[in-house]
Design a protein around this motif. Structure first.
Motif, PDB file in Angstrom:
ATOM      1  N   SER A  41       0.844  -1.187   0.000  1.00  0.00           N
ATOM      2  CA  SER A  41       0.000   0.000   0.000  1.00  0.00           C
ATOM      3  C   SER A  41       0.882   1.241   0.000  1.00  0.00           C
ATOM      4  O   SER A  41       1.919   1.267   0.657  1.00  0.00           O
ATOM      5  CB  SER A  41      -0.886   0.030   1.248  1.00  0.00           C
ATOM      6  N   ASP A  42       0.455   2.277  -0.713  1.00  0.00           N
ATOM      7  CA  ASP A  42       1.069   3.586  -0.558  1.00  0.00           C
ATOM      8  C   ASP A  42       0.590   4.145   0.780  1.00  0.00           C
ATOM      9  O   ASP A  42      -0.379   3.656   1.359  1.00  0.00           O
ATOM     10  CB  ASP A  42       0.616   4.544  -1.664  1.00  0.00           C
ATOM     11  N   LEU A  43       1.255   5.188   1.236  1.00  0.00           N
ATOM     12  CA  LEU A  43       0.786   5.890   2.433  1.00  0.00           C
ATOM     13  C   LEU A  43       0.045   7.148   1.966  1.00  0.00           C
ATOM     14  O   LEU A  43      -0.865   7.042   1.169  1.00  0.00           O
ATOM     15  CB  LEU A  43       1.950   6.163   3.377  1.00  0.00           C
ATOM     16  N   SER A  44       0.410   8.323   2.428  1.00  0.00           N
ATOM     17  CA  SER A  44      -0.324   9.538   2.061  1.00  0.00           C
ATOM     18  C   SER A  44      -0.178   9.846   0.566  1.00  0.00           C
ATOM     19  O   SER A  44       0.768   9.402  -0.079  1.00  0.00           O
ATOM     20  CB  SER A  44       0.175  10.728   2.892  1.00  0.00           C
ATOM     21  N   HIS A  45      -1.137  10.609   0.061  1.00  0.00           N
ATOM     22  CA  HIS A  45      -1.143  10.974  -1.355  1.00  0.00           C
ATOM     23  C   HIS A  45      -1.259  12.486  -1.547  1.00  0.00           C
ATOM     24  O   HIS A  45      -2.157  13.116  -0.989  1.00  0.00           O
ATOM     25  CB  HIS A  45      -2.335  10.326  -2.062  1.00  0.00           C
ATOM     26  N   TYR A  46      -0.332  13.029  -2.330  1.00  0.00           N
ATOM     27  CA  TYR A  46      -0.406  14.396  -2.866  1.00  0.00           C
ATOM     28  C   TYR A  46      -0.400  15.503  -1.829  1.00  0.00           C
ATOM     29  O   TYR A  46      -0.966  16.564  -2.046  1.00  0.00           O
ATOM     30  CB  TYR A  46      -1.608  14.523  -3.815  1.00  0.00           C
TER      31      TYR A  46
END
Length: 159
Positions: free
Chosen positions: A71-76
């Motif tokens: 999974s990625d963590l935070s986005h943008y």
């Protein structure tokens, strides 16, 4: 290891994997570090963390089993805010706190399922590394966070 086929939350679907890229990201790493292996790719859609944990229990196995959740963590977020947000998320993961939301990790549901199963198995979580796309060649005004964690029965060592 029990079969997951009888579980009501498990369906076979090529479409579930069509637009998901986590497997193609993880597979080269697995091929590099493991001599040979059998892979069971699973994608998580609308499910609860408990439903994910139930599936993980069925495939848990022994020392021969490696479970990888991607999974990625935070986005943008801007770089500094992402570092703060992802650091907080990492603290929750290391504490096996299975209450992550999808702002903290787009794959919060499978991560929470893993955290429930890890707690049930008495595992310790350890942060290996925490970065974001701004740490490479990315634009620091909008970054994506990434973390690497290991889970084991041995006590976690402070680094």
């Amino acid at each position: 290891m029990a079969s997951i086929e009888p579980l009501p939350q498990v369906i076979v679907s090529d479409a579930a994997h069509a637009l998901e890229h986590s497997l193609e990201v993880q597979l080269p790493f697995l091929q590099t570090v493991l001599a040979g292996f059998t892979l069971l790719p699973l994608a998580v859609g609308r499910a609860s963390a408990a439903a994910v944990a139930e599936v993980l229990e069925c495939v848990w196995g022994g020392d021969e089993t490696l479970i990888v959740i991607s999974s990625d963590l935070s986005h943008y977020l801007p770089y500094a805010l992402a570092r703060e947000t992802d650091s907080n998320t990492a603290r929750h993961i290391v504490a096996l706190d299975a209450h992550l939301d999808h702002q903290q990790a787009c794959g919060a549901t499978p991560v929470n399922g893993l955290l429930l199963a890890a707690r049930r198995h008495g595992l310790q979580a350890r942060l290996i590394d925490l970065r974001n796309s701004g740490d490479t060649a990315g634009d620091r005004s909008r970054v994506v966070g990434y973390g690497a964690f290991s889970f084991s029965a041995e006590p976690a060592h402070a680094h």
